[in-house]
Write a protein that holds these residues in place. Structure first.
Motif, PDB file in Angstrom:
ATOM      1  N   ALA A   1       0.840  -1.245  -0.076  1.00 62.61           N
ATOM      2  CA  ALA A   1      -0.024  -0.057  -0.143  1.00 62.61           C
ATOM      3  C   ALA A   1       0.845   1.392   0.046  1.00 62.61           C
ATOM      4  CB  ALA A   1      -0.789  -0.014   1.095  1.00 62.61           C
ATOM      5  N   PHE A   2       0.500   2.296  -0.798  1.00 63.12           N
ATOM      6  CA  PHE A   2       1.025   3.559  -0.653  1.00 63.12           C
ATOM      7  C   PHE A   2       0.055   4.637   0.174  1.00 63.12           C
ATOM      8  CE2 PHE A   2       2.880   1.305  -4.201  1.00 63.12           C
ATOM      9  CZ  PHE A   2       4.319   1.570  -3.871  1.00 63.12           C
ATOM     10  N   ALA A   3       0.498   5.082   1.205  1.00 67.36           N
ATOM     11  CA  ALA A   3      -0.539   5.898   1.750  1.00 67.36           C
ATOM     12  C   ALA A   3       0.027   7.515   1.990  1.00 67.36           C
ATOM     13  CB  ALA A   3      -0.601   5.467   3.172  1.00 67.36           C
ATOM     14  N   MET A   4      -0.760   8.320   1.365  1.00 68.24           N
ATOM     15  CA  MET A   4      -0.419   9.538   1.526  1.00 68.24           C
ATOM     16  C   MET A   4      -1.151  10.409   2.537  1.00 68.24           C
ATOM     17  SD  MET A   4      -0.913  10.068  -2.766  1.00 68.24           S
ATOM     18  CE  MET A   4      -2.407   8.946  -2.536  1.00 68.24           C
ATOM     19  N   LEU A   5      -0.611  11.378   3.342  1.00 65.58           N
ATOM     20  CA  LEU A   5      -0.841  11.848   4.512  1.00 65.58           C
ATOM     21  C   LEU A   5      -0.483  13.440   4.319  1.00 65.58           C
ATOM     22  CD1 LEU A   5       1.342   9.430   6.958  1.00 65.58           C
ATOM     23  CD2 LEU A   5      -1.105   9.219   6.006  1.00 65.58           C
TER      24      LEU A   5
ATOM     25  N   VAL B   1       8.149   0.611   5.184  1.00 66.59           N
ATOM     26  CA  VAL B   1       9.206   0.332   4.819  1.00 66.59           C
ATOM     27  C   VAL B   1      10.129   1.305   4.014  1.00 66.59           C
ATOM     28  CG1 VAL B   1       8.854  -2.155   4.569  1.00 66.59           C
ATOM     29  CG2 VAL B   1       8.530  -0.563   2.559  1.00 66.59           C
ATOM     30  N   ALA B   2       9.125   2.624   3.780  1.00 66.34           N
ATOM     31  CA  ALA B   2       9.441   3.719   3.264  1.00 66.34           C
ATOM     32  C   ALA B   2       8.808   4.898   3.558  1.00 66.34           C
ATOM     33  CB  ALA B   2       9.771   3.447   1.791  1.00 66.34           C
ATOM     34  N   CYS B   3       9.294   6.099   3.706  1.00 63.73           N
ATOM     35  CA  CYS B   3       8.638   7.292   4.135  1.00 63.73           C
ATOM     36  C   CYS B   3       9.373   8.445   3.592  1.00 63.73           C
ATOM     37  CB  CYS B   3       8.481   7.458   5.668  1.00 63.73           C
ATOM     38  SG  CYS B   3       7.752   9.042   5.971  1.00 63.73           S
ATOM     39  N   PHE B   4       8.660   9.243   2.665  1.00 62.90           N
ATOM     40  CA  PHE B   4       9.056  10.453   1.921  1.00 62.90           C
ATOM     41  C   PHE B   4       8.142  11.944   2.299  1.00 62.90           C
ATOM     42  CE2 PHE B   4       9.636   6.576  -0.723  1.00 62.90           C
ATOM     43  CZ  PHE B   4      11.025   6.605  -0.967  1.00 62.90           C
ATOM     44  N   HIS B   5       9.275  12.745   2.597  1.00 64.12           N
ATOM     45  CA  HIS B   5       8.446  13.902   2.802  1.00 64.12           C
ATOM     46  C   HIS B   5       8.396  14.720   1.418  1.00 64.12           C
ATOM     47  CE1 HIS B   5       8.450  18.050   5.609  1.00 64.12           C
ATOM     48  NE2 HIS B   5       7.385  18.061   4.662  1.00 64.12           N
ATOM     49  N   ILE B   6       7.170  15.007   1.001  1.00 59.04           N
ATOM     50  CA  ILE B   6       6.990  15.137  -0.222  1.00 59.04           C
ATOM     51  C   ILE B   6       6.013  16.570  -0.698  1.00 59.04           C
ATOM     52  CG2 ILE B   6       6.753  12.638  -1.008  1.00 59.04           C
ATOM     53  CD1 ILE B   6       3.675  13.310  -1.145  1.00 59.04           C
ATOM     54  N   SER B   7       6.340  16.871  -1.874  1.00 54.61           N
ATOM     55  CA  SER B   7       5.720  18.404  -2.181  1.00 54.61           C
ATOM     56  C   SER B   7       4.309  18.130  -2.645  1.00 54.61           C
ATOM     57  CB  SER B   7       6.666  18.865  -3.176  1.00 54.61           C
ATOM     58  OG  SER B   7       6.587  18.551  -4.508  1.00 54.61           O
ATOM     59  N   GLY B   8       3.348  19.018  -2.841  1.00 51.29           N
ATOM     60  CA  GLY B   8       2.119  18.725  -3.329  1.00 51.29           C
ATOM     61  C   GLY B   8       1.161  18.845  -2.324  1.00 51.29           C
ATOM     62  N   SER B   9      -0.134  18.197  -2.439  1.00 53.26           N
ATOM     63  CA  SER B   9      -1.319  18.309  -1.873  1.00 53.26           C
ATOM     64  C   SER B   9      -1.126  17.470  -0.627  1.00 53.26           C
ATOM     65  CB  SER B   9      -2.361  17.635  -2.615  1.00 53.26           C
ATOM     66  OG  SER B   9      -2.816  18.197  -3.773  1.00 53.26           O
ATOM     67  N   TYR B  10      -0.179  16.444  -0.518  1.00 52.11           N
ATOM     68  CA  TYR B  10       0.029  15.579   0.540  1.00 52.11           C
ATOM     69  C   TYR B  10       1.472  16.047   1.335  1.00 52.11           C
ATOM     70  CZ  TYR B  10      -4.132  13.311   0.137  1.00 52.11           C
ATOM     71  OH  TYR B  10      -5.643  13.108  -0.213  1.00 52.11           O
ATOM     72  N   ASP B  11       1.516  15.761   2.318  1.00 54.08           N
ATOM     73  CA  ASP B  11       3.014  16.022   3.076  1.00 54.08           C
ATOM     74  C   ASP B  11       3.797  14.781   2.911  1.00 54.08           C
ATOM     75  OD1 ASP B  11       2.210  18.742   3.799  1.00 54.08           O
ATOM     76  OD2 ASP B  11       1.012  17.782   5.350  1.00 54.08           O
ATOM     77  N   TYR B  12       3.547  13.514   3.057  1.00 52.10           N
ATOM     78  CA  TYR B  12       4.172  12.496   3.108  1.00 52.10           C
ATOM     79  C   TYR B  12       3.741  11.298   2.282  1.00 52.10           C
ATOM     80  CZ  TYR B  12       6.782  14.466   7.309  1.00 52.10           C
ATOM     81  OH  TYR B  12       7.538  15.382   8.034  1.00 52.10           O
TER      82      TYR B  12
END
Length: 154
Positions: free
Chosen positions: A68-72, A96-107
């Protein structure tokens, strides 16, 4: 840190494909002595080009092939909330992986579990218990087309 030469690049590419190659095997592929290969590997490790050596486990064999890929989204983006979230998310072995991302979601999280039932339990009992999360959206892998672990070094 000086730039990698062609031999270091070839060495990194070889090790990414098979980190169990001996210095003797690597020396034959690189036309160097085993001692020279050993010294290059140690330098690459010291300079943090090589971060770790791992075994890739077959997720199907250990019943962790439901991906699963969860956007938070976080409720607030204060330094404290970000630090708290990142500390808490590291404690969940399913992630198993967590990325701080840009866009509508933070992670963006990558989560490996047994099945949908396990994912629901993870969401209800673990993820939603983490403070500062205001919104989540999840998608599920239908089929893994590829998932490279090696970074091509040119």
């Amino acid at each position: 840190m000086k730039e990698l030469d062609i031999i270091d690049k070839k060495l990194l590419n070889l090790l990414q494909v098979n980190a169990r190659l001996t210095t003797k095997q690597l020396s034959l592929k690189l036309n160097l002595s085993p001692t020279a290969v050993y010294e290059r590997i140690k330098k690459l490790e010291r300079d943090d080009y090589i971060l770790n050596y791992v075994a890739m486990v077959n997720p199907q064999k250990v019943k962790k092939d439901f991906i699963a890929f969860a956007m938070l989204q976080l409720a607030e983006h204060s330094a404290k909330n970000i630090a708290d979230f990142e500390k808490n998310i590291k404690e969940l072995p399913e992630v198993v992986a967590c990325f701080h991302i840009s866009g509508s979601y933070d992670y963006l999280l990558k989560v490996n579990l047994e099945d949908m039932k396990a994912f629901r339990k993870f969401m209800v009992e673990k993820l939603t218990e983490i403070p500062h999360i205001s919104n989540t959206q999840s998608v599920f892998s239908i089929h893994e087309v590829f998932n490279y672990t090696a970074l091509p070094i040119n």
